[in-house]
Design a protein around this motif. Structure first.
Motif, PDB file in Angstrom:
ATOM      1  N   VAL A   7       0.854  -1.189   0.000  1.00 17.06           N
ATOM      2  CA  VAL A   7       0.000   0.000   0.000  1.00 17.06           C
ATOM      3  C   VAL A   7       0.886   1.234   0.000  1.00 17.06           C
ATOM      4  O   VAL A   7       1.794   1.366   0.826  1.00 17.06           O
ATOM      5  CB  VAL A   7      -0.929   0.009   1.234  1.00 17.06           C
ATOM      6  CG1 VAL A   7      -1.742   1.302   1.280  1.00 17.06           C
ATOM      7  CG2 VAL A   7      -1.849  -1.202   1.219  1.00 17.06           C
ATOM      8  N   VAL A  19       1.974   5.079   0.554  1.00 18.34           N
ATOM      9  CA  VAL A  19       1.719   6.142   1.515  1.00 18.34           C
ATOM     10  C   VAL A  19       2.324   7.421   0.966  1.00 18.34           C
ATOM     11  O   VAL A  19       3.542   7.556   0.848  1.00 18.34           O
ATOM     12  CB  VAL A  19       2.336   5.816   2.890  1.00 18.34           C
ATOM     13  CG1 VAL A  19       2.147   6.977   3.860  1.00 18.34           C
ATOM     14  CG2 VAL A  19       1.719   4.544   3.455  1.00 18.34           C
ATOM     15  N   CYS A  41      -2.422   8.143  -1.165  1.00 15.82           N
ATOM     16  CA  CYS A  41      -2.665   7.423   0.084  1.00 15.82           C
ATOM     17  C   CYS A  41      -3.572   6.222  -0.165  1.00 15.82           C
ATOM     18  O   CYS A  41      -4.687   6.377  -0.684  1.00 15.82           O
ATOM     19  CB  CYS A  41      -3.319   8.363   1.096  1.00 15.82           C
ATOM     20  SG  CYS A  41      -3.657   7.575   2.694  1.00 15.82           S
ATOM     21  N   LEU A  94       3.099  -1.208   4.200  1.00 18.90           N
ATOM     22  CA  LEU A  94       2.921   0.228   3.982  1.00 18.90           C
ATOM     23  C   LEU A  94       4.249   0.818   3.538  1.00 18.90           C
ATOM     24  O   LEU A  94       5.234   0.805   4.282  1.00 18.90           O
ATOM     25  CB  LEU A  94       2.428   0.890   5.263  1.00 18.90           C
ATOM     26  CG  LEU A  94       1.151   0.280   5.878  1.00 18.90           C
ATOM     27  CD1 LEU A  94       0.788   0.990   7.174  1.00 18.90           C
ATOM     28  CD2 LEU A  94      -0.003   0.336   4.889  1.00 18.90           C
ATOM     29  N   ASN A 129       6.214   4.156   2.234  1.00 17.43           N
ATOM     30  CA  ASN A 129       6.165   5.620   2.163  1.00 17.43           C
ATOM     31  C   ASN A 129       6.983   6.096   0.970  1.00 17.43           C
ATOM     32  O   ASN A 129       8.215   6.063   0.981  1.00 17.43           O
ATOM     33  CB  ASN A 129       6.706   6.222   3.458  1.00 17.43           C
ATOM     34  CG  ASN A 129       6.501   7.727   3.531  1.00 17.43           C
ATOM     35  OD1 ASN A 129       6.130   8.368   2.546  1.00 17.43           O
ATOM     36  ND2 ASN A 129       6.745   8.300   4.710  1.00 17.43           N
ATOM     37  N   VAL A 189       0.082   6.366   9.519  1.00 15.39           N
ATOM     38  CA  VAL A 189      -0.903   5.756   8.629  1.00 15.39           C
ATOM     39  C   VAL A 189      -1.937   5.030   9.478  1.00 15.39           C
ATOM     40  O   VAL A 189      -1.580   4.197  10.320  1.00 15.39           O
ATOM     41  CB  VAL A 189      -0.248   4.758   7.650  1.00 15.39           C
ATOM     42  CG1 VAL A 189      -1.270   4.307   6.603  1.00 15.39           C
ATOM     43  CG2 VAL A 189       0.974   5.360   6.983  1.00 15.39           C
ATOM     44  N   THR A 227       9.357   0.743   4.486  1.00 14.20           N
ATOM     45  CA  THR A 227       8.159  -0.094   4.448  1.00 14.20           C
ATOM     46  C   THR A 227       7.997  -0.787   5.794  1.00 14.20           C
ATOM     47  O   THR A 227       8.978  -1.296   6.345  1.00 14.20           O
ATOM     48  CB  THR A 227       8.270  -1.165   3.349  1.00 14.20           C
ATOM     49  OG1 THR A 227       8.451  -0.517   2.078  1.00 14.20           O
ATOM     50  CG2 THR A 227       7.022  -2.032   3.302  1.00 14.20           C
ATOM     51  N   PHE A 263      -7.579   3.865   4.052  1.00 12.00           N
ATOM     52  CA  PHE A 263      -6.355   4.310   4.711  1.00 12.00           C
ATOM     53  C   PHE A 263      -6.362   5.833   4.820  1.00 12.00           C
ATOM     54  O   PHE A 263      -6.803   6.534   3.905  1.00 12.00           O
ATOM     55  CB  PHE A 263      -5.124   3.858   3.914  1.00 12.00           C
ATOM     56  CG  PHE A 263      -4.752   2.428   4.169  1.00 12.00           C
ATOM     57  CD1 PHE A 263      -4.064   2.083   5.322  1.00 12.00           C
ATOM     58  CD2 PHE A 263      -5.110   1.431   3.269  1.00 12.00           C
ATOM     59  CE1 PHE A 263      -3.729   0.761   5.580  1.00 12.00           C
ATOM     60  CE2 PHE A 263      -4.781   0.106   3.517  1.00 12.00           C
ATOM     61  CZ  PHE A 263      -4.081  -0.226   4.676  1.00 12.00           C
ATOM     62  N   CYS A 275      -3.613   8.851   5.581  1.00 13.64           N
ATOM     63  CA  CYS A 275      -2.201   9.191   5.704  1.00 13.64           C
ATOM     64  C   CYS A 275      -2.089  10.565   6.356  1.00 13.64           C
ATOM     65  O   CYS A 275      -2.745  11.522   5.914  1.00 13.64           O
ATOM     66  CB  CYS A 275      -1.526   9.205   4.341  1.00 13.64           C
ATOM     67  SG  CYS A 275      -1.633   7.615   3.464  1.00 13.64           S
TER      68      CYS A 275
END
Length: 421
Positions: free
Chosen positions: A71, A73, A78, A94, A96, A104, A126, A140, A142
């Protein structure tokens, strides 16, 4: 098998999943000893749902989680990468992709309730988030540092609502400010009471009436012990009034030993009134200084939930081990005062917890049970010293307070102030 009712005579089974709080992809807060970390982690719901494990025994009949699902971020992306799932355990990686750290949250977009969160996700890194989701809608959120929150696309999981892990609507700093103000006022009244009772203790020592001083010592000390959620705000005054001091076995030769415990040691180890006048006077001065300076102090609202958990956690580490008994044999009286302090703070936090913590009634029941247990060893104000307790009594006290500490751990996490925008 369900947990036995408090007072049934049976010890509670360790739960498979902790109650009433979202998964947290970060450390549990407020831990002082390794043993307490283990106990509190079980109670901390998804915080105890270890990031390296596929799930708890309660999920044994669910299909194993697939994944991880990567996923993204970022402010402009997001939640990208997740488009659907089947009910059950989920693993999200996750990542970034932005240039700033971010928090998050996995949320219910309709209510804002948080199912899981990762804090401090650095750029280019991550981290995994594991949750159990039932049928419903999720998104989600952010929250980059120094930027507004961004909510990603809503993902709907088909199936009956419920069946997933716990979630809670975030508590904000604004929610906690009225609690902090009310608690500040309560502490103000306690500092006045503490000053009055400490003066009685000092007068008895000054008069050379050591029997009266012993009678006055415990009521004064217990006032201070009920104020546990404010200790950090007391600063140097806490050390002068209630410093941890040396080990009881080394107190006789310790240098710089002051406060309530220094007076306690002298009163129960045959010291003369003349030798105790200095310690009692310095104690009274420190108490008066606290009373006079307290109105200028400002409690940190974000710390109150953590303190509600820490008070009894510290009791298990100190009073129930005899570490803070310098001769009076009143460790159980102190534990009872700590319980009073915990309940006062919970009373103020209750409006925030009622809709967020389903196990709050169970916590109340265990606090009642713990109070009943402790009161049984203080009939008529005469407290049984720890070293005179039988093995079963020690086990019962340790079990009751341990269970209360376990159920208080979610209070710390639920009341940890979060950003929502």
């Amino acid at each position: 098998m369900s947990d036995p009712e408090p007072g049934s005579g049976h010890e509670p089974a360790e739960p498979d999943e902790g109650p009433g709080m979202p998964v947290r992809g970060r450390r549990l807060i407020g831990r002082r000893t390794a043993a307490i970390v283990v106990v509190a982690a079980v109670a901390a719901g998804a915080a105890a749902y270890a990031l390296a494990s596929p799930g708890t025994s309660a999920d044994a009949k669910r299909p194993a989680a697939k994944g991880p699902t990567v996923v993204e971020v970022a402010q402009g992306a997001c939640g990208n990468g997740w488009s659907g799932a089947t009910p059950g355990p989920q693993v999200f990686a996750l990542h970034n992709t932005s240039s700033t750290p971010a928090e998050v949250d996995l949320t219910d977009p309709a209510t804002g309730a948080v199912y899981g969160e990762v804090e401090g996700l650095a750029p280019g890194t991550t981290r995994e988030l594991r949750v159990v989701l039932g049928g419903g809608s999720y998104a989600f959120k952010c929250l980059p540092d120094d930027a507004d929150a961004v909510v990603g696309p809503t993902v709907t999981i088909a199936g009956s609502p419920g069946g997933g892990g716990p979630a809670a609507v975030p508590v904000t700093q604004h929610d906690l400010i009225p609690v902090a103000l009310a608690y500040q006022q309560w502490i103000t009244a306690r500092t006045v009471e503490l000053s009055d009772r400490t003066d009685e203790l000092k007068r008895a020592v000054d008069d050379g009436d050591l029997a009266a001083a012993r009678d006055a010592w415990l009521p004064a000390y217990l006032v201070y012990e009920r104020m546990g959620a404010a200790y950090d705000q007391f600063g140097e005054a806490d050390g002068a009034i209630n410093g941890s001091g040396p080990a009881p076995s080394a107190a006789g030769s310790a240098q710089g030993f002051e406060g309530f415990h220094r007076v306690e040691y002298g009163l129960w180890h045959g010291e003369s009134a003349a030798s105790l006048r200095g310690p009692a006077d310095r104690l009274a001065q420190a108490v008066h200084a606290l009373r006079d300076s307290w109105p200028q102090q400002r409690l940190d609202p974000a710390q109150l939930g953590l303190r509600a958990h820490e008070i009894l956690e510290a009791t298990a580490h100190a009073e129930l081990t005899g570490r803070t008994d310098y001769g009076s044999g009143t460790g159980l009286a102190t534990a009872r005062a700590n319980l009073d302090g915990t309940r006062e703070l919970l009373t103020l936090l209750r409006p925030l917890l009622t809709t967020r913590y389903p196990d709050l009634p169970r916590l109340d029941a265990w606090l009642d049970r713990t109070q009943h247990t402790l009161d049984g060893f203080g009939a008529g104000g005469h407290w049984t010293p720890l070293d005179r307790l039988g093995h079963q009594d020690r086990q019962r006290i340790n079990s009751d307070i341990g269970q209360a500490v376990e159920l208080l751990a979610p209070v710390a996490t639920i009341c940890d102030a979060r950003r929502t925008a």
